[in-house]
Design an enzyme around this catalytic site. Structure first.
Site, short mmCIF file in Angstrom:
data_model
loop_
_atom_site.label_atom_id
_atom_site.label_comp_id
_atom_site.label_asym_id
_atom_site.label_seq_id
_atom_site.Cartn_x
_atom_site.Cartn_y
_atom_site.Cartn_z
N GLU A 217 0.88 -1.18 0.00
CA GLU A 217 0.00 0.00 0.00
C GLU A 217 0.91 1.21 0.00
O GLU A 217 1.44 1.60 1.03
CB GLU A 217 -0.89 -0.02 1.26
CG GLU A 217 -1.80 -1.23 1.36
CD GLU A 217 -2.96 -1.17 0.36
OE1 GLU A 217 -3.24 -0.07 -0.17
OE2 GLU A 217 -3.57 -2.22 0.09
N CYS A 251 -2.21 9.27 2.87
CA CYS A 251 -1.75 8.69 1.61
C CYS A 251 -2.69 9.02 0.46
O CYS A 251 -2.26 9.18 -0.67
CB CYS A 251 -1.62 7.18 1.74
SG CYS A 251 -3.13 6.40 2.30
P1 NAD Z 1 8.10 4.62 5.15
O1 NAD Z 1 8.08 3.86 3.88
O2 NAD Z 1 9.27 5.49 5.44
O3 NAD Z 1 7.96 3.67 6.43
C1 NAD Z 1 6.95 2.69 6.58
C2 NAD Z 1 7.44 1.58 7.49
O4 NAD Z 1 8.63 1.01 6.96
C3 NAD Z 1 7.76 1.98 8.93
O5 NAD Z 1 7.22 1.01 9.81
C4 NAD Z 1 9.28 1.97 8.99
O6 NAD Z 1 9.78 1.57 10.25
C5 NAD Z 1 9.67 0.94 7.95
N1 NAD Z 1 10.94 1.26 7.31
C6 NAD Z 1 11.44 2.49 7.03
N2 NAD Z 1 12.65 2.40 6.42
C7 NAD Z 1 12.90 1.07 6.28
C8 NAD Z 1 14.00 0.33 5.73
N3 NAD Z 1 15.06 0.93 5.18
N4 NAD Z 1 13.94 -1.01 5.79
C9 NAD Z 1 12.87 -1.63 6.32
N5 NAD Z 1 11.82 -0.97 6.87
C10 NAD Z 1 11.83 0.36 6.86
O7 NAD Z 1 6.73 5.46 5.11
P2 NAD Z 1 6.25 6.57 6.12
O8 NAD Z 1 7.14 7.76 6.04
O9 NAD Z 1 6.01 5.98 7.47
O10 NAD Z 1 4.83 6.93 5.44
C11 NAD Z 1 4.74 7.80 4.36
C12 NAD Z 1 4.50 7.10 3.04
O11 NAD Z 1 3.52 6.08 3.19
C13 NAD Z 1 3.93 8.00 1.96
O12 NAD Z 1 4.54 7.73 0.73
C14 NAD Z 1 2.46 7.64 1.92
O13 NAD Z 1 1.82 7.93 0.70
C15 NAD Z 1 2.51 6.19 2.19
N6 NAD Z 1 1.24 5.73 2.75
C16 NAD Z 1 0.47 4.88 2.03
C17 NAD Z 1 -0.75 4.46 2.54
C18 NAD Z 1 -1.66 3.51 1.79
O14 NAD Z 1 -2.60 3.00 2.40
N7 NAD Z 1 -1.45 3.24 0.52
C19 NAD Z 1 -1.17 4.91 3.79
C20 NAD Z 1 -0.34 5.77 4.48
C21 NAD Z 1 0.87 6.16 3.97
#
Ligand code: NAD
Length: 469
Positions: A217, A251
């Protein structure tokens, strides 16, 4: 144990415990699944004040918004699932072609196993626990990885999960990149990841090592087309609500608005009125207006205002990470829309994920369609128009996770509809029956009685006569 003091031994041991419980068969009976869904419901309703204060601490999310966009969404998903689960879980008859007669086929749903749910910080309750509803309904066990960037909510989840799931069917593992990396080295039977595209790629690569299916997602720039002159104020109010809820950190928030140049002054004025109606003359003082999650995101968002024309808002205060609901106007350049994957300014190129709304001019709805089709497929597309023809134009000539007419965000609350992206905005979908389907394997079970032994016809020796059908 919920948090893991020692990553390299604690995390494999936690996952192995959760797998052991799944392998014991304890999570398969329907009555247990119903009980676990009720436990999840109790975890939310019996600790309401704790959830609200955690969300306030992490994101300045008011109690009303927390109910509407987080807790209420998960409770609705649980209610919907409890109402339909028995029907979903029932084996159904499968078709058998005449050449195999006599035979009977059934489709028997079975759980996948251990599901890892990795959540982001922006809706730290909903985006962690909503997938969990389907995971538990389908009879799986789960490992939850809440976001370290919403620490109060993460700590609360870690505290409550063992209390409400004492058998260990659900485990929470707190942490950031090192913990998630170690988790991803383990074998799961499905991974649901909600977050950005770059980390989505890391997750998918790690999953490939174990051939684990993924639901991703992701995000992106969700466009808006706006030409509703007749219902301008009502439409602008809905647009402002969708954009600035959770300070734009959603998102499926509208990322940018496309309209024709003649409409810009009236639209900007209507957005300004709507913002004042919703959050008052000074949104900083509004209980219902959120804050940016951390300094890094705050600095990134404020830098997006450099070199653009701020039409509404723009004021900010780093000490409390406040950024006002902000509208910026971006005229076309040289007859072409200024927005796109090669745009010079980051606000027109990258996902904004904050309370900054560019109003971008295009010549027509057809040109807006070209803009949408000029880069990644978005997670949502919103159309504010009174023209059925324009609605169909966007529905039929663009691709996005979802299309919503005359509103924003609300499809997330439509429990019966699949929620997910397409292309760069994600793969797979969940919510309601789609969650249950995503986290189940629909196993065909075929029974061909030994008598009459019609299979002999398919067995050698193949004489000329038998091969002539
Ligand atoms: P992110 O991708 O930075 O982090 C998401 C998760 O991944 C967190 O739990 C984090 O601990 C983990 N993570 C971060 N870096 C990692 C790595 N190098 N290796 C493994 N795991 C890692 O996202 P965010 O900043 O928390 O959220 C923002 C993004 O999420 C935006 O792009 C937004 O559009 C998207 N989003 C999508 C939805 C949806 O339902 N489609 C909902 C909310 C947010």
């Amino acid at each position: 144990m919920t948090t893991t003091p020692d990553i390299s031994s604690g995390i494999p041991a936690a996952v192995s415990d959760v797998r052991g419980l799944f392998d014991s068969g304890a999570t398969r009976p329907l009555a247990g699944r119903v009980a676990r869904l009720k436990a999840l419901r109790a975890m939310l309703t019996e600790n309401q004040a704790d959830w609200e204060s955690a969300l306030w601490a992490d994101l300045h999310k008011s109690a009303g918004e927390a109910q509407l966009t987080e807790i209420g969404v998960v409770l609705a998903e649980i209610g919907h699932t409890l109402r339909h689960l028995r029907r979903w879980a029932r084996p159904r008859r499968g078709p058998v072609p005449a050449v195999l007669w006599p035979a009977r086929a059934r489709l028997v749903p079975e759980p996948l196993g251990v599901v890892l749910v990795i959540a982001p910080w922006n809706y730290p309750v909903q985006l962690l626990l909503n997938p969990l509803v389907g995971v538990l309904a389908a009879g799986n066990t789960a490992v939850l990885k809440p976001s370290e960037l919403a620490p109060a909510t993460s700590a609360l989840i870690a505290r409550l999960v063992p209390r409400y799931f004492p058998d260990g069917a659900v485990r929470a593992v707190e942490g950031g990149v090192p913990e998630t990396t170690e988790l991803l080295a383990q074998r799961f039977d499905h991974i649901v990841f909600t977050g950005g595209g770059p980390v989505g790629r890391i997750v998918m690569r790690a999953a490939a090592e174990h051939l684990t299916p993924v639901t991703l997602e992701l995000g992106g720039k969700s466009p808006v087309w706006f030409d509703d002159d007749a219902r301008l104020h009502q439409a602008a109010r809905r647009l402002a609500w969708a954009k600035f809820t959770n300070a734009g950190q959603t998102c499926v928030a509208p990322d940018y608005v496309m309209t024709t140049p003649d409409r810009v002054p009236a639209l900007v004025a209507a957005l300004e009125t709507a913002i004042a109606d919703l959050w008052g003359a000074d949104p900083r003082a509004a209980r219902d207006y959120g804050r940016i999650v951390n300094d890094r995101q705050f600095d990134r968002l404020v830098s997006l205002l450099d070199g653009v024309d701020v039409a509404v808002g723009g004021d900010h205060d780093r000490t409390e990470r406040y950024l006002a609901p902000t509208v910026v106007t971006v005229p076309a350049a040289g007859g072409r829309p200024a927005i796109g994957p090669d745009a010079a300014h980051a606000v027109l190129r990258e996902e904004i994920f904050g309370p900054v709304l560019p109003v971008v001019t295009v010549e027509s709805a057809e040109q807006a369609v070209e803009v949408v089709n000029g880069w990644d497929k978005p997670l949502a597309l919103y159309v504010f128009t009174s023209s059925t023809r324009t609605r169909r134009l966007f529905e039929q000539q663009t691709s996005s996770g979802a299309v919503v007419h005359d509103a924003g965000l609300i499809h997330v609350a439509a429990t019966g509809l699949p929620f997910g992206g397409v292309g760069a905005s994600g793969m797979g979908a969940y919510h309601g029956a789609h969650s249950w389907r995503t986290f189940s394997h629909l196993k065909p079970v075929l029974h061909k009685p030994l008598a009459p032994d019609t299979l002999r016809l398919a067995q050698p020796p193949f004489t000329e006569r038998r091969l002539r059908f």
